[in-house]
Scaffold this active site. Structure first.
Site, mmCIF file in Angstrom:
data_model
loop_
_atom_site.group_PDB
_atom_site.id
_atom_site.type_symbol
_atom_site.label_atom_id
_atom_site.label_comp_id
_atom_site.label_asym_id
_atom_site.label_seq_id
_atom_site.Cartn_x
_atom_site.Cartn_y
_atom_site.Cartn_z
ATOM 1 N N THR A 196 37.861 43.347 40.162
ATOM 2 C CA THR A 196 38.110 44.768 40.394
ATOM 3 C C THR A 196 38.263 45.541 39.094
ATOM 4 O OG1 THR A 196 39.764 46.311 41.308
ATOM 5 C CG2 THR A 196 40.555 44.188 40.574
ATOM 6 N N ASP A 197 38.019 46.845 39.167
ATOM 7 C CA ASP A 197 38.243 47.703 38.003
ATOM 8 C C ASP A 197 39.730 47.896 37.713
ATOM 9 O OD1 ASP A 197 38.840 49.301 40.196
ATOM 10 O OD2 ASP A 197 37.496 50.942 39.647
ATOM 11 N N GLU A 198 40.599 47.550 38.664
ATOM 12 C CA GLU A 198 42.026 47.790 38.481
ATOM 13 C C GLU A 198 42.635 46.927 37.363
ATOM 14 O OE1 GLU A 198 44.537 48.455 41.850
ATOM 15 O OE2 GLU A 198 42.817 48.743 43.166
ATOM 16 N N TYR A 249 49.031 43.286 42.338
ATOM 17 C CA TYR A 249 47.657 42.966 42.741
ATOM 18 C C TYR A 249 46.730 42.879 41.539
ATOM 19 C CZ TYR A 249 42.836 43.992 43.941
ATOM 20 O OH TYR A 249 41.456 43.977 43.982
ATOM 21 N N LYS A 300 44.681 39.662 39.832
ATOM 22 C CA LYS A 300 43.223 39.619 39.634
ATOM 23 C C LYS A 300 42.884 39.452 38.155
ATOM 24 C CE LYS A 300 40.292 39.917 42.114
ATOM 25 N NZ LYS A 300 39.533 38.855 42.827
#
Length: 358
Positions: A136-138, A162, A166
């Site tokens: 993810t970009d997060e 989260y 990741k």
């Protein structure tokens, strides 16, 4: 016949990827879908293909080393596409340990099992094997409102349990690529939307609530920006990275569709008004009066935006679906699958919704 092991294939992005692969390759490939069927795993997503001879579903948890080892032992796996993850930020704030277990330990188990199955006596790996880790970009943190993009070289700065889990899983994959020259790629994508998305997520939640005349919860001032990617475009990108991506590389997959959250709600409401028939009683329920501002999420990142320059230059992928077109297609899909939505929003989800947005 090439065999793909897809983890989390009963989830939103995973099921869309499986549908895409069968549309593209038909009977030329075999897919084994491994999913633990937690709250967001829904086998209804795969009804259309569940009876195919070249499709197999196995219920298993990716943290179960014995189960994953057995799958590799009994099947000649060519490719792993690793979607399986806990992915909702609000849930991670409530129960971080679940995210560490699935996203970090689960990824370690998948890496170890694939490595054991593919490694040759001299430490090299069987030709044609590849592991694709979907992230993810997060992991990159937050951007300033006035510009800038996430690149593959952007330092990691996760702000939620989260995104931290990741980021940790990404680092594990990187370490295997560096230490063992393990044949893998990492993809980091922007926010996905489209068919089969579990209704706790922002866009299907807004669609479902608006059609029922329920409040539309908006965190903070509603001006947090996300880069939106139609899920079929993402599925195509993953396939292209598998086929054309350079080993050991990371590719960012972005939609070039930056929108504020409040802007997304207004577009959905406008589109619902356009698509609902005049005699449909739900049309009267759809209103901006439903918008309700709630206390902002803890550690809420202000803006995400991915630059897909590398994947475009090296592989030739770019997003094909403009946001308003994607929203129309998504809403039409939900209109045509109202039973799916009713089933997905029953039981535990209703309890979770009440707890999170009370």
């Amino acid at each position: 016949m090439r065999t793909y092991l897809v983890t989390g294939g009963a989830g939103f992005i995973g099921s869309n990827y499986i549908h895409y692969m069968f549309r593209k390759y038909g009977g030329e490939i075999r897919i084994i879908n491994v999913d633990a069927l937690t709250y967001a795993g829904n086998l209804e997503n795969l009804k259309e293909i569940e009876k195919r001879d070249n499709y197999t579903f196995i219920r298993a948890d990716i943290t179960d080393k014995d189960a994953i080892t057995k799958i590799f032992a009994e099947n000649d796996i060519d490719r792993v596409v690793h979607f399986a993850a806990e992915s909702h930020v609000d849930r991670s704030i409530k129960d971080p340990e679940v995210f560490v277990r699935t996203n970090v330990l689960g990824t370690a188990v998948m890496l170890n099992c694939a490595k054991a199955a593919w490694e040759l006596p001299d430490g090299s790996f069987q030709e044609g094997r590849k592991f694709l880790h979907v992230s993810t970009d997060e992991v990159y943190g937050s951007l300033e409102e006035d510009g800038g993009f996430f690149y593959e070289t952007t330092p990691y700065a996760p702000h939620s349990p989260y995104s931290a889990s990741k980021a940790s899983s990404d680092m594990l994959v990187r370490s295997y690529m560096d230490t063992y020259r393990f044949p893998a790629n990492i993809t980091n994508c922007s926010n996905n939307y489209g068919p089969y998305q579990f209704p706790e997520k922002f866009i299907p939640l807004v669609i479902n609530n608006a059609l029922q005349g329920k409040s539309l919860p908006v965190y903070g001032d509603g001006k947090n920006v996300r880069d939106w990617l139609y899920v079929e475009d993402h599925a195509k990108a993953i396939d292209m990275v598998q086929e054309q991506g350079r080993l050991f590389e990371t590719y960012n997959i972005g939609g070039h569709n930056e929108k504020q959250n409040i802007e997304i709600i207004n577009i959905i409401l406008e589109t619902l008004q356009e698509q609902l028939a005049d005699d449909d009683p739900r049309k009267k329920l759809v209103s901006r009066d439903l918008i309700t501002y709630v206390e902002d999420r803890k550690g809420h990142d202000r803006r995400y935006a991915i630059a897909p320059d590398k994947i475009r230059a090296e592989i030739g992928w770019e997003p094909e679906t403009m946001f308003r077109d994607g929203i129309r297609r998504t809403i039409q899909w939900y209109f045509e699958h109202e039973d799916w939505m009713r089933n997905a929003t029953s039981g535990d989800y209703q309890k979770y919704y009440a707890e999170m947005y009370k």
